[in-house]
Design a protein around this motif. Structure first.
Motif, mmCIF file in Angstrom:
data_model
loop_
_atom_site.group_PDB
_atom_site.id
_atom_site.type_symbol
_atom_site.label_atom_id
_atom_site.label_comp_id
_atom_site.label_asym_id
_atom_site.label_seq_id
_atom_site.Cartn_x
_atom_site.Cartn_y
_atom_site.Cartn_z
ATOM 1 N N CYS A 1 -4.119 15.495 -3.851
ATOM 2 C CA CYS A 1 -3.627 14.277 -3.203
ATOM 3 C C CYS A 1 -2.280 13.853 -3.787
ATOM 4 O O CYS A 1 -2.123 13.750 -5.000
ATOM 5 C CB CYS A 1 -4.652 13.154 -3.384
ATOM 6 S SG CYS A 1 -4.182 11.639 -2.551
ATOM 7 N N LEU B 1 2.642 16.483 2.403
ATOM 8 C CA LEU B 1 1.506 15.576 2.303
ATOM 9 C C LEU B 1 0.367 16.127 1.472
ATOM 10 O O LEU B 1 -0.699 15.552 1.397
ATOM 11 C CB LEU B 1 1.003 15.234 3.708
ATOM 12 C CG LEU B 1 1.887 14.242 4.437
ATOM 13 C CD1 LEU B 1 1.471 14.111 5.885
ATOM 14 C CD2 LEU B 1 1.851 12.883 3.772
ATOM 15 N N TYR C 1 -1.008 10.962 -3.657
ATOM 16 C CA TYR C 1 -1.003 9.569 -4.118
ATOM 17 C C TYR C 1 -1.940 9.338 -5.300
ATOM 18 O O TYR C 1 -2.138 8.195 -5.703
ATOM 19 C CB TYR C 1 -1.437 8.648 -2.969
ATOM 20 C CG TYR C 1 -0.656 8.872 -1.708
ATOM 21 C CD1 TYR C 1 0.654 8.395 -1.583
ATOM 22 C CD2 TYR C 1 -1.208 9.567 -0.638
ATOM 23 C CE1 TYR C 1 1.383 8.609 -0.425
ATOM 24 C CE2 TYR C 1 -0.485 9.786 0.520
ATOM 25 C CZ TYR C 1 0.813 9.305 0.623
ATOM 26 O OH TYR C 1 1.527 9.526 1.761
ATOM 27 N N CYS D 1 -11.617 6.191 0.161
ATOM 28 C CA CYS D 1 -10.405 6.399 -0.639
ATOM 29 C C CYS D 1 -10.147 5.116 -1.413
ATOM 30 O O CYS D 1 -10.120 4.034 -0.826
ATOM 31 C CB CYS D 1 -9.226 6.730 0.282
ATOM 32 S SG CYS D 1 -7.641 6.782 -0.575
ATOM 33 N N LEU E 1 -1.766 2.606 0.621
ATOM 34 C CA LEU E 1 -0.986 3.777 1.028
ATOM 35 C C LEU E 1 0.023 3.407 2.107
ATOM 36 O O LEU E 1 -0.240 2.521 2.924
ATOM 37 C CB LEU E 1 -1.914 4.871 1.583
ATOM 38 C CG LEU E 1 -2.880 5.483 0.592
ATOM 39 C CD1 LEU E 1 -3.695 6.591 1.262
ATOM 40 C CD2 LEU E 1 -2.139 6.056 -0.596
ATOM 41 N N GLN F 1 -4.540 12.897 6.863
ATOM 42 C CA GLN F 1 -3.094 12.877 7.120
ATOM 43 C C GLN F 1 -2.513 14.273 6.898
ATOM 44 O O GLN F 1 -1.691 14.757 7.676
ATOM 45 C CB GLN F 1 -2.428 11.852 6.203
ATOM 46 C CG GLN F 1 -2.927 10.439 6.473
ATOM 47 C CD GLN F 1 -2.278 9.394 5.566
ATOM 48 O OE1 GLN F 1 -1.512 9.731 4.666
ATOM 49 N NE2 GLN F 1 -2.587 8.138 5.803
ATOM 50 N N HIS G 1 -7.174 8.312 5.539
ATOM 51 C CA HIS G 1 -7.411 9.127 4.346
ATOM 52 C C HIS G 1 -6.296 10.168 4.185
ATOM 53 O O HIS G 1 -5.920 10.843 5.148
ATOM 54 C CB HIS G 1 -8.771 9.828 4.448
ATOM 55 C CG HIS G 1 -9.252 10.323 3.124
ATOM 56 N ND1 HIS G 1 -8.733 11.448 2.525
ATOM 57 C CD2 HIS G 1 -10.144 9.810 2.239
ATOM 58 C CE1 HIS G 1 -9.316 11.627 1.344
ATOM 59 N NE2 HIS G 1 -10.180 10.635 1.157
ATOM 60 N N PRO G 2 -5.770 10.322 2.947
ATOM 61 C CA PRO G 2 -4.678 11.281 2.737
ATOM 62 C C PRO G 2 -5.026 12.709 3.155
ATOM 63 O O PRO G 2 -4.161 13.459 3.574
ATOM 64 C CB PRO G 2 -4.439 11.229 1.217
ATOM 65 C CG PRO G 2 -5.013 9.945 0.774
ATOM 66 C CD PRO G 2 -6.109 9.576 1.724
ATOM 67 N N PHE H 1 0.826 6.171 7.811
ATOM 68 C CA PHE H 1 1.083 7.591 8.072
ATOM 69 C C PHE H 1 2.078 7.755 9.225
ATOM 70 O O PHE H 1 1.891 7.192 10.294
ATOM 71 C CB PHE H 1 -0.237 8.273 8.435
ATOM 72 C CG PHE H 1 -0.070 9.687 8.897
ATOM 73 C CD1 PHE H 1 0.360 10.675 8.022
ATOM 74 C CD2 PHE H 1 -0.343 10.039 10.209
ATOM 75 C CE1 PHE H 1 0.497 11.995 8.442
ATOM 76 C CE2 PHE H 1 -0.215 11.353 10.635
ATOM 77 C CZ PHE H 1 0.210 12.321 9.754
#
Ligand SMILES: Nc1ncnc2c1ncn2[C@@H]1O[C@H](COP(=O)(O)OP(=O)(O)OP(=O)(O)O)[C@@H](O)[C@H]1O
Ligand SMILES: [Mg+2]
Length: 346
Positions: free
Chosen positions: A303, A281, A305, A327, A333, A260, A256-257, A336
């Motif tokens: 986010c 990020l 993205y 997500c 994505l 990250q 998950h962003p 990471f």
């Protein structure tokens, strides 16, 4: 007690918690959604770590589990029994078998009571000891939490103990109730760094030796990894669980962003490594205001993205590798990388 790591002690199903935010002179009354469609369980003998920034709903979820906050919607189960069908005895068993260890040990202990009173009275009330064996039982729990010799502590008041010793008293008080589950909400954040590891080791030992399930709530990813090395992690963002899975696997390969971004924000003491860190990020620093909860995915405003679907549709957690991730974009994505790839060539 028969134990199985696959039997939930507590199971939350689609839990919502709304808090009433009151009414100002010019404003309308409104509610604030602190937990949003939360599914969560803790199995017998398991360690689960909950991480997330301030205000993400960690304590609210723990309070729902402890029965201190009533969900606005959703159901929860205790040892397989639905909360609304618990008999009086089961409800009592529920209350006794889930114990909380608070962050602020000074506030949690009555300053006018010695340790034998603070630890002994609940045992007498719950009939877990009688007047004849009380002092022996209190000595026993003090010894288990490594406050030895117990006679040195038994007649002390809270102000005569250090922060670390008071924290051990809270653990002893929880243990005295023979719990199935201990909820430890930031149990070491107010004590000296040098004492933290010993307290965390004590919690891990209670889990390993006695099979007590532990829910450990923290902001700190390093202690999350340490305490939860044999367990699971749940990452929360604005009232939702965004990623869950095995602690070591999730932290080694976060999907998950938000997780990250959390990992990329942990300070590193080595300046060379720190320079090569991939920091870009998150798009903005602040959490959205509580009055304007984002639609769709609650993380979309921060986010990197974000796509159109993220603004309109709330993602449902789904299996991705060995984790559950909420997500829309998890599959697409980039993997990471905590450090930029040139780091290895320096
Ligand atoms: N009793 C309450 N009444 C109104 N709002 C509340 C209440 N308890 C919590 N909240 C709100 O719910 C949200 C989640 O709070 P919670 O205490 O669960 O967060 P947290 O993740 O434990 O944060 P922290 O890391 O700071 O302890 C916050 O925005 C908080 O202001
Ligand atoms: Mg909290």
């Amino acid at each position: 007690m028969i134990q199985s790591k696959d039997i939930p002690i507590v199971k939350l199903d689609n839990i919502n918690v709304d808090f009433y935010k009151g009414k100002g002179l010019l404003s309308k009354p409104r509610t604030f959604n602190a937990l949003h469609k939360v599914d969560f369980s803790i199995n017998q003998g398991e360690i689960v770590v909950v991480v997330g920034e301030s205000g993400s709903g960690k304590t609210t979820m723990s309070n729902v589990i402890a029965g201190l906050v009533k969900p606005t919607d959703g159901t929860y189960e205790f040892n397989g029994h639905k909360s609304n069908s618990l008999t009086k005895e089961q409800a009592l068993e529920y209350r006794n078998s889930i114990q909380i260890i608070q962050q602020d040990s000074y506030a949690a202990l009555n300053p006018m009571r010695t340790m034998i009173k603070s630890l002994g009275d609940p045992m007498l009330i719950k009939k877990l000891a009688d007047k004849i064996n009380l002092s022996e039982k209190v000595r026993e729990v003090l010894t288990t939490v490594e406050l030895t010799p117990p006679d040195h502590y038994i007649n002390k008041y809270p102000h005569q103990l250090s922060g670390g010793q008071r924290q051990r008293i809270l653990i002893a008080r929880a243990l005295a109730m023979n719990p199935q589950l201990i909820l430890a909400d930031e149990p070491v954040s107010m004590i000296d760094v040098s004492l933290r590891v010993a307290i965390l080791n004590l919690l891990a030992r209670l889990n390993e030796d006695r099979g007590i399930a532990i829910l450990y709530i923290t902001h700190d990813l390093a202690t999350a990894r340490y305490v939860g090395k044999n367990g699971r992690i749940a990452v929360m963002y604005l009232g939702s669980i965004v990623e869950t899975g095995n602690v070591i696997e999730v932290l080694a390969d976060p999907k998950h962003p938000y997780l990250q971004a959390l990992l990329s924000a942990v300070p590193i003491p080595d300046p060379r490594l720190s320079r090569s860190r991939n920091r870009q990020l998150i798009t903005e620093e602040d959490l959205p205001s509580v009055s304007g909860m984002p639609t769709g995915c609650r993380y979309h405003t921060r986010c990197l993205y974000c796509k159109e679907i993220c603004k309109t549709k709330q993602p449902i957690a789904r299996q991705f590798g060995s984790s559950m991730v909420a997500c829309h974009l998890a599959e697409e994505l980039p993997k990471f990388e905590l450090y930029e790839s040139k780091a290895g060539n320096e």
